[in-house]
Structures are given as structure tokens and as C-alpha cells.
Design a protein around this motif. Sequence first.
Motif, short mmCIF file in Angstrom:
data_model
loop_
_atom_site.label_atom_id
_atom_site.label_comp_id
_atom_site.label_asym_id
_atom_site.label_seq_id
_atom_site.Cartn_x
_atom_site.Cartn_y
_atom_site.Cartn_z
N ALA A 40 13.47 0.15 -30.62
CA ALA A 40 12.38 0.74 -29.84
C ALA A 40 11.40 1.52 -30.71
O ALA A 40 10.24 1.69 -30.34
CB ALA A 40 12.93 1.64 -28.74
N LEU A 41 11.84 1.99 -31.88
CA LEU A 41 10.96 2.75 -32.75
C LEU A 41 10.04 1.85 -33.56
O LEU A 41 8.97 2.27 -33.99
CB LEU A 41 11.77 3.62 -33.71
N ALA A 42 10.45 0.62 -33.81
CA ALA A 42 9.70 -0.28 -34.69
C ALA A 42 8.44 -0.80 -34.01
O ALA A 42 8.35 -0.84 -32.78
CB ALA A 42 10.59 -1.45 -35.10
N PRO A 43 7.45 -1.20 -34.79
CA PRO A 43 6.25 -1.81 -34.21
C PRO A 43 6.62 -3.05 -33.39
O PRO A 43 7.37 -3.90 -33.85
CB PRO A 43 5.42 -2.19 -35.45
N ARG A 44 6.12 -3.09 -32.16
CA ARG A 44 6.41 -4.19 -31.24
C ARG A 44 7.91 -4.37 -31.01
O ARG A 44 8.40 -5.46 -30.70
CB ARG A 44 5.81 -5.51 -31.76
N GLN A 45 8.66 -3.29 -31.17
CA GLN A 45 10.09 -3.25 -30.92
C GLN A 45 10.86 -4.31 -31.73
O GLN A 45 11.88 -4.85 -31.28
CB GLN A 45 10.39 -3.45 -29.42
N SER A 46 10.39 -4.61 -32.92
CA SER A 46 11.05 -5.58 -33.78
C SER A 46 10.60 -5.39 -35.21
O SER A 46 9.61 -4.69 -35.47
CB SER A 46 10.76 -7.02 -33.31
N LEU A 47 11.31 -6.01 -36.14
CA LEU A 47 10.97 -5.95 -37.55
C LEU A 47 10.38 -7.29 -37.98
O LEU A 47 10.88 -8.36 -37.57
CB LEU A 47 12.19 -5.63 -38.40
N ALA A 48 9.36 -7.24 -38.79
CA ALA A 48 8.67 -8.46 -39.19
C ALA A 48 9.43 -9.20 -40.27
O ALA A 48 10.00 -8.60 -41.18
CB ALA A 48 7.26 -8.12 -39.68
N ARG A 49 9.44 -10.53 -40.17
CA ARG A 49 9.89 -11.36 -41.28
C ARG A 49 8.70 -11.56 -42.22
O ARG A 49 7.57 -11.28 -41.90
CB ARG A 49 10.38 -12.72 -40.77
N GLY A 50 8.99 -12.05 -43.40
CA GLY A 50 7.92 -12.24 -44.36
C GLY A 50 7.28 -10.92 -44.74
O GLY A 50 6.07 -10.83 -44.94
N ALA A 51 8.09 -9.88 -44.83
CA ALA A 51 7.59 -8.53 -45.11
C ALA A 51 8.67 -7.73 -45.81
O ALA A 51 9.85 -8.08 -45.80
CB ALA A 51 7.16 -7.83 -43.82
#
Length: 263
Positions: A40-51
Motif C-alpha cells: 500500500a505504500l508503494a506507487p500504484r500499490q506495486s513495485l515496478a519491474r525493469g527498475a
Amino acid sequence: MQLISCHHGKLQTLSAAAAGLKRAGAAGRSFVTGLPALDALAPRQSLARGAVHELLFDRSHAPPSFVAALVARAAAADDDGSPGASFPIIWSDPRGEIYPPALAALGLDLAKIYLLRPASAADEAWALTECLRCRGVAAVVAQPQRLSRIEARRLQLAAERGGAVGLLLRPAGRGDAVYAAATRWLVTPAPGERTVQRWTIQLIHGHGGRVGQTVILEWCREDNSVRAVDKLADRPAATPAEKSGDSATATIDAARAARRASA
């Protein structure tokens, strides 16, 4: 578990690495850790791949390898969210500090874990870039000794090209202002219990995320369960009646013990 060494600009493996495998997360450009309070804390409630994502820690504490393993496990999971590492994870371990049974206890498939043993900081920087660029790699975990602005940018571009998730464990303080990460998290040990270990995790960078907010990660050794909570539950204070009852019980128990001792 397989070992990868890096010497003079070449990767040397004991067996064929992940060449030809499809990139993890091909169905999506993000993933979740499976811990709702943390996601819930992360941007868009998820962590980006390719990052690249960074886990910062105080120099007086041990690196947050446990948290890194949880995130890497989530990044390497099948697209349907099934547990375990279904795609390769590269873990840079130049000092031989990684304990494979601990990774296995967290549900990672040791057959898909590649330990990178670079001979120098320069070899490590080069090898991390190459591993992030590989489309057959799910996640790359490392604790770089130092990170220049050019190296940080190079890692970011490599991750974008390959689609892998870069997880950097970095000490907070001097030098940590140089980064090119999508999110940055401050991980701090928190008071625990005999069988429960805790960490406070705060999002300190992430566009669109809940920057500044924290969660508490709990790991119970008895059942090997992990959960993230917004805050610890407060134990209700004992009422005067309960305190009186506890005192009376203690007095009775003491009297019984004295009688048994004199018998």
C-alpha cells in the motif's frame, strides 16, 4: 545454488546460466510483495519491474538481507503469483556471507539462485549491469561498496532494457544522495520478542507513493510466517481488579511452594 565469478570483464559460471529463458513478469510491468500493508505504500500499490529499488540501512546495523530476499522472491514468482522462485535471481556475494538454507527456508528455489562472486568493485559494477540487462533474470540483489552517479544511471538503464528488478542494499548517510532508483526504503530493526523479529520499513522516495509512511514487518521463527502491519497492537493495561487477582495468585503459589519445600 550456482556460483558465478567475474574476472577481467568476463562472467564465468559452473553451469549454463539463464540464457534463453523468458523474462520474469512478461505479463506485467509490476509485481506485489504479497504483504498488503507494505504494498500500500508503494506507487500504484506495486513495485515496478525493469527498475532499481533501494533498501537503505544504518551503518551500525546489518544489511536488510531478509527484506531483500522477500522482495526478490516476489519478483521471481510466476505470473500467476504462485510462491517460490520460478525465474533466476542473481545475488552478489563477494564476501561469501549468504547462507543458502536461510533462503530455502523463505521458499526460494536454490536451483534458481546464482551467487555472484566478483573479484573487485569494478568487476561487480560491470557484472551487475550485465545481469540486469539479461532478459532471463528476474532480480539482481547487491550491496555495492560505492555507487557513482554514472554507475547508478547505468544500472537503471540496464534494468529498463532487460526488465529485471534491481535491489540495492545501501548504507544510509554519506554518499546515499547519489541514486537512480524508482523507490527507496529505509529499513530499521525494531524491538521484537523471543520468537518474533521485526523491522520498521519507511518509504523515503517513490513518485506517487506514500512517502514518509512506515509499516512494521514481522517474522515469526516458530512457523516461519511473515506479515506487515501498520502498527503494533497495544496490549491493554491491567485493571485494578486484575492486578489484585494476579497479586493474590502469586501469594498463593508462593505459599504452596513453601509447604512443598518444608514437607
